[in-house]
Each structure stands twice: as C-alpha cells, then as structure tokens.
Design an enzyme around this catalytic site. Structure first.
Site, PDB file in Angstrom:
ATOM      1  N   GLU A  42      20.639  37.758  31.463  1.00  0.00           N
ATOM      2  CA  GLU A  42      20.149  38.969  31.608  1.00  0.00           C
ATOM      3  C   GLU A  42      18.759  39.125  32.164  1.00  0.00           C
ATOM      4  O   GLU A  42      17.808  38.534  31.521  1.00  0.00           O
ATOM      5  CB  GLU A  42      20.175  40.006  30.223  1.00  0.00           C
ATOM      6  CG  GLU A  42      21.742  40.275  29.900  1.00  0.00           C
ATOM      7  CD  GLU A  42      21.672  41.183  28.999  1.00  0.00           C
ATOM      8  OE1 GLU A  42      20.687  42.105  28.822  1.00  0.00           O
ATOM      9  OE2 GLU A  42      22.737  41.228  28.203  1.00  0.00           O
TER      10      GLU A  42
ATOM     11  N   GLU B 172      22.531  38.766  22.340  1.00  0.00           N
ATOM     12  CA  GLU B 172      21.215  39.159  21.728  1.00  0.00           C
ATOM     13  C   GLU B 172      21.327  39.357  20.030  1.00  0.00           C
ATOM     14  O   GLU B 172      21.177  40.354  19.363  1.00  0.00           O
ATOM     15  CB  GLU B 172      20.879  40.469  22.150  1.00  0.00           C
ATOM     16  CG  GLU B 172      20.184  40.338  23.893  1.00  0.00           C
ATOM     17  CD  GLU B 172      19.634  41.641  24.292  1.00  0.00           C
ATOM     18  OE1 GLU B 172      19.653  42.733  23.675  1.00  0.00           O
ATOM     19  OE2 GLU B 172      19.272  41.650  25.437  1.00  0.00           O
TER      20      GLU B 172
ATOM     21  N   GLN C  85      22.346  44.902  36.360  1.00  0.00           N
ATOM     22  CA  GLN C  85      23.825  44.663  36.327  1.00  0.00           C
ATOM     23  C   GLN C  85      24.289  44.856  37.713  1.00  0.00           C
ATOM     24  O   GLN C  85      23.723  45.339  38.564  1.00  0.00           O
ATOM     25  CB  GLN C  85      24.540  45.301  35.235  1.00  0.00           C
ATOM     26  CG  GLN C  85      23.946  45.164  34.025  1.00  0.00           C
ATOM     27  CD  GLN C  85      24.850  45.906  32.938  1.00  0.00           C
ATOM     28  OE1 GLN C  85      25.826  46.162  33.335  1.00  0.00           O
ATOM     29  NE2 GLN C  85      24.318  45.660  31.530  1.00  0.00           N
TER      30      GLN C  85
HETATM   31  O1  AHR Z   1      21.775  45.200  30.259  1.00  0.00           O
HETATM   32  C1  AHR Z   1      21.593  46.305  29.337  1.00  0.00           C
HETATM   33  C2  AHR Z   1      21.364  45.806  27.755  1.00  0.00           C
HETATM   34  O2  AHR Z   1      20.225  45.228  27.658  1.00  0.00           O
HETATM   35  C3  AHR Z   1      22.474  44.810  27.409  1.00  0.00           C
HETATM   36  O3  AHR Z   1      23.631  45.408  26.919  1.00  0.00           O
HETATM   37  C4  AHR Z   1      21.797  44.108  26.356  1.00  0.00           C
HETATM   38  O4  AHR Z   1      22.110  42.890  25.866  1.00  0.00           O
HETATM   39  C5  AHR Z   1      20.210  44.358  26.809  1.00  0.00           C
HETATM   40  O5  AHR Z   1      19.341  44.486  25.721  1.00  0.00           O
END
Ligand code: AHR
Length: 561
Positions: free
Chosen positions: A365, A209, A414
């Site tokens: 993600e 990001e 996650q």
């Molecule tokens: O997954 C949580 C967060 O979300 C991660 O650290 C980041 O890359 C995203 O904004």
C-alpha cells in the site's frame, strides 16, 4: 570555457553548469534563464537486479466505488460488461499489463468471510462494510468474480486472508476452494459454482495492518498469530504446489550443518507476505524478521514482508488534490522522496536477519492520500489525481527500481476510484488519470534489468525545500533496448539532459513525454486527455544526444541505434 565556441549560448550554459556543479555559487544569473543542462551516463556494462514486474502491481479493496461501480456493474447492466465486469475498465487495465492485483483489502480483508461471497448470487449474505462508511456489502463480487476479473486483465492474484477476525481453518478452506483439484471437497464446490479448474494464487497476505485495523496486535502477538496461517494454509493448485518434501535429505543437510537459509523454500506454492512496518515504525520489521531468522522453514516460512506508507502532505484527508500552489507541490514531492530513506531503513533491518535477501520487501500500500472530492463520502476516499501525482508515482517507481534486489512487489493504492487511482468511473463514464499514464509509460520497465546511472541532478528549490531537478532510472528491457525514464521535477524550468551510454550506440531517443500547462491539471470526464502522453523524439547532433525535458514532466524513451 576556453575550448567552447564563444558564440554558442548552449555551450556557455554547459560550461556555467559544469562550473556550478563544482562551485554552486559560480552560477551566473543569466545562465538560470537557459535550460539547465545535465549529463546522464548509463552504465550499461554494470547491470543490477531485475525490476520485478510485480513492482507495478495494483490494489483493489471493497471500499467506496473501488469494486462496485468501478470494476463490477453486474451482468444485467447497460454498461458493456463481461459476466458483470465492466469492459472499458478491463480494456484499460490490459494496456497496463497489470502483473498482480491485491484483494479484497486492506482493512476490509480482516473482516471478510469468504463464504459470504460464493455460490448463487441471490443466496449471498448482505453485510456491512464497517471500515468504510458502513456501506452495504452485497457480496455479489466474491472469489469467483475476482478470479474472473484477474483472468480478464491477465493478472496474478494476491489474496489477503483474514487474520484479524478469521480463523486458520477458514483461511485454509478458502485456499482449498480456490486452488484444490478434484476430489477435494473445496474443488467440487468451486466446480459447482462454475469453475472446474483450480485458480492460481501467487501471493498470500497474512493479514493486513495488524498493528492497526487488522488487529491491533503488538509485533510479538502478531508473530504468534501469524505462524499457524503461514504453516497450515496451502496452495493446492497442481501447477503451483511444491513437490513433496524430502525429509530424509533435509535431515541430512541439517546434520551436516547446512544453514537454514539453504533448505528448500516456498513449500506452500505461493509467496506468503507477513504484515510488516507502518511507515517509520520498525517494531514489526524487527520482530517478524527475528522470528523468521529463528524459524524452522519446513514448518513455517514467509517470502515477503509487507510495508505500508502513504504520502499525506500536510495531513491525511486535507492536502488539496487540485488548485494547490507551488508550496504544496514541492512539499508533496519532498515527502514522496522520503520513500528512499524508509526503504533503506527497513531494508537495513531485514539485511541484519536476511543478508541473502530471501524475504522480499512488499510495499503493498502506497500512494498519495489527499482531500476527498467535494460532495463525496469522505470514507470512500475518492480523490482527484493530478499531473503532480503522476510525477510522484514516477519518483516512487524509480526508488523501487533502485531497490529492486529487495523490493519485489508493490501495490499502489488503489486501482479504480479510490485514493491515487489509475481509473475513475461514474456511471457509464470512465477517465484515465495521469497516474494511469505513468504506469502505461513504464510498461517497458517490467522485468527489465536495472542499469546504474550517474546524473548531475541539479537542484530545484522552493523556499526552504530543496529537491533534485531531475530524477531518472535506466534499464535494459526484455526487448533488449536501453530504456530511460526521466522526471523533471522543476515546475518552472525545462532541462536539457545529455544522455551517454558508453558501449551502446544511441543515435536517437524515441518515446513519450507526459506534461501539461499546470502541475495540478487533472483529466476529467469532460476533458479526458488534459494530461496524456505525446510522442518524444530526439536525435544525436555533433555526437551528443540531448533530451529536452519540459518543466514538470515525465519522459520515457528507448535509445535507438
Ligand atoms: O487503502 C486504504 C486503507 O489504508 C486500507 O484499507 C488500509 O490497509 C490502509 O490503512
């Protein structure tokens, strides 16, 4: 209707629905009480792309209890563990056949300095996790512990290097530590820390990001910063390292006018994934792919472009994870299906620069970002995961499979205790979420060959929100069987799906179904099996194989000759 037996309720329902598909207003009110019947035809003779097993990848960040408590309990813990890694969690993950794990972040990655996490445990640095609630980071789980964990669950490593606050030299040294063989200094240091053999690194994330927590950089600034990481960071594992480059042959090819795309690729021994788009914003997609098109691939290259997109519902941190109504259910699923358009949009830009689809779109993600559980630190992102969320995961997987020619890895956010997790832990307790169950049911789709289908999906409507009532994919598994994954999105109505697969003998459909009484049902430590798969079995009768799908459910079956 004339050819159907007059006294057959099901036949009448089929006729009504057939008429409805042609003329929606023709559906008589009475037919709405019978299970809608839809026809699904698998085109087994028109195989598509392979559904890369890495599409079922995971993401584990140093965030809340994602690592500490969730994966790592320490060697002296009373919780059963192997070298500090909890055994209940690794056993559960092995059943998912997790192909790849992304680590150490996320935002954490762009502030992570790997040297803090290697060497004797009592000598490791203590740092502050500034992104995530200023939690103390003991660094007891570092590179060797992560690689041990990946080995215990049989997954490949996807390492995100620090492009935001780190240096190219630091990243190159880290790769040397992980992958070099003796006599390199990094290899000797690793051996001194207990691991002589080089580790495998399949994917390398070039920052995270960079338009946000990992920067912030404009797209052009990022390209400039990323290129040296792509060029100077090498995987030296002899198993993975590329052969020496034959410059003479390349020069000859270039002189003869061969396009750049035909030159040798993957010269760093791993797939390098550049930062790409944030949801709708395509500035990174365009800038990174343009730079890629203009690159000299023997100097720098990338094999993947990252894409991040979360489903927030009404707003981040606010969408209810349990106790929600049908409005929220329909809203979240509607947003989930928006992934289709986003992939199409970014793929179209990639196609412009890369029509051969050499660069993968890596959705590293994604998932539901909901209201944190009461009594928890909001920035630990610990949320409940309900049946609805499992259905949303299935819808996303179906979308990824339909784009398998471009989408070749994804990592749900996650893995444990954070956001749309597979597993929740608390002390010595562990529970598997509905999303875990979905991932387990989809295992046969790993590396399966996508088969197109035609489907009269029907409609589920709530107020102004219109959704397909059924969503499905088909694939030929590595076991040679035709597999179907069918989601009934309608929370109120069952559906009968007549499955056809011309050229495939299908006398039965055997598998599992996942559902529960209510869409917001969750698994808890007290009731761990509230949402868990049950066996599913349907036999052909009168030449028709009809699968009865309960409301709000996922059914995964293979066709049995
Ligand atoms: O997954 C949580 C967060 O979300 C991660 O650290 C980041 O890359 C995203 O904004």
């Amino acid at each position: 209707m004339g050819m159907l037996p007059k006294n057959s309720k099901r036949a009448a329902a089929i006729a009504a629905i057939a008429a409805f598909l042609v003329e929606p207003n023709a559906m008589p009110a009475w037919a709405q009480t019978a299970p809608p019947t839809v026809v699904l035809t698998v085109q087994a003779d028109k195989p598509g792309a392979v559904i890369n097993r890495d599409i079922f990848g995971q993401f584990a960040e140093h965030l809340g209890q994602g690592i500490y408590g969730g994966v790592w309990v320490g060697k002296n813990s009373k919780i059963p563990n192997v070298r500090g890694i909890r055994s209940d969690v690794t056993a559960a993950l092995r059943a998912l056949k997790v192909p790849v794990v992304r680590w150490p972040g996320g935002c954490f990655a762009d502030e992570y300095h790997w040297r803090s996490g290697v060497g004797p445990a009592n000598k490791r640095a203590t740092t502050v996790n500034t992104n995530w609630a200023n939690s103390i980071e003991p660094n007891t789980f570092g590179t060797d512990e992560f690689m041990d964990f990946a080995g215990q669950i049989g997954a490949e490593a996807y390492i995100s290097v620090n492009v935001g606050s780190g240096t190219v030299e630091e990243a190159a040294d880290w790769l040397e530590y992980m992958t070099a063989d003796a006599p390199a200094t990094g290899a000797k240091e690793r051996a001194a820390n207990g691991h002589k053999a080089p580790y495998r690194v399949k994917y390398l994330g070039l920052g995270n990001e960079s338009w946000g927590c990992g920067g912030p950089f404009t797209a052009d600034e990022y390209v400039t910063r990323m290129k040296p990481f792509a060029h100077f960071v090498h995987n030296q594992n002899p198993e993975q390292a590329p052969p020496k480059i034959d410059f003479a042959a390349i020069a000859k090819d270039l002189m003869s006018g061969k396009p750049m795309d035909s030159l040798p690729r993957n010269p760093k021994g791993m797939m390098r994934v550049a930062v790409g788009p944030n949801s709708l914003d395509a500035s990174y997609t365009d800038a990174v792919m343009k730079a890629w098109k203009e690159r000299s691939p023997i100097y720098w290259d990338i094999e993947g472009l990252s894409f991040h997109h979360y489903t927030y519902g009404t707003s981040p941190f606010n969408e209810l994870a349990t106790g929600f109504g049908e409005q929220q259910y329909a809203t979240v699923l509607k947003q989930t299906l928006g992934m289709e358009d986003l992939i199409a949009k970014h793929s179209a830009i990639m196609d412009k620069y890369d029509p051969r689809k050499s660069v993968a779109l890596v959705i590293d993600e994604w998932g539901l970002w909901l209201k944190p559980m009461d009594g928890t630190e909001p920035l630990h992102l610990r949320q409940q995961t309900s049946l609805r969320d499992g259905i949303a995961a299935a819808l996303n997987i179906n979308i990824f499979a339909r784009h398998a020619d471009r989408v070749r890895m994804t990592n749900i956010a996650q893995m444990v205790n954070v956001l749309q997790a597979m597993i929740m832990t608390e002390g010595d307790k562990m529970v598997l979420t509905p999303t875990y169950q979905v991932y387990r049911m989809y295992v046969p789709f790993q590396d399966a060959q996508f088969l197109p289908i035609s489907l009269g999906a029907g409609e589920y409507r709530f107020g102004a929100i219109s959704l397909p009532s059924i969503d499905a994919i088909a694939a030929r598994g590595r076991d040679g069987k035709v597999w179907l994954a069918l989601t009934n999105l309608d929370p109120n109505k069952a559906a009968d799906v007549t499955a056809n697969a011309p050229g495939v003998s299908a006398r039965a459909a055997i598998g599992e179904v996942l559902t529960a009484d209510a869409v917001d049902t969750v698994n808890t430590f007290g009731a761990p099996n509230a949402v868990s798969p049950r066996p599913f079995n349907a036999s052909a009768s009168g030449g028709a194989l009809v699968l009865h799908l309960p409301p709000h459910s996922l059914t995964v079956v293979h066709l049995e000759p």
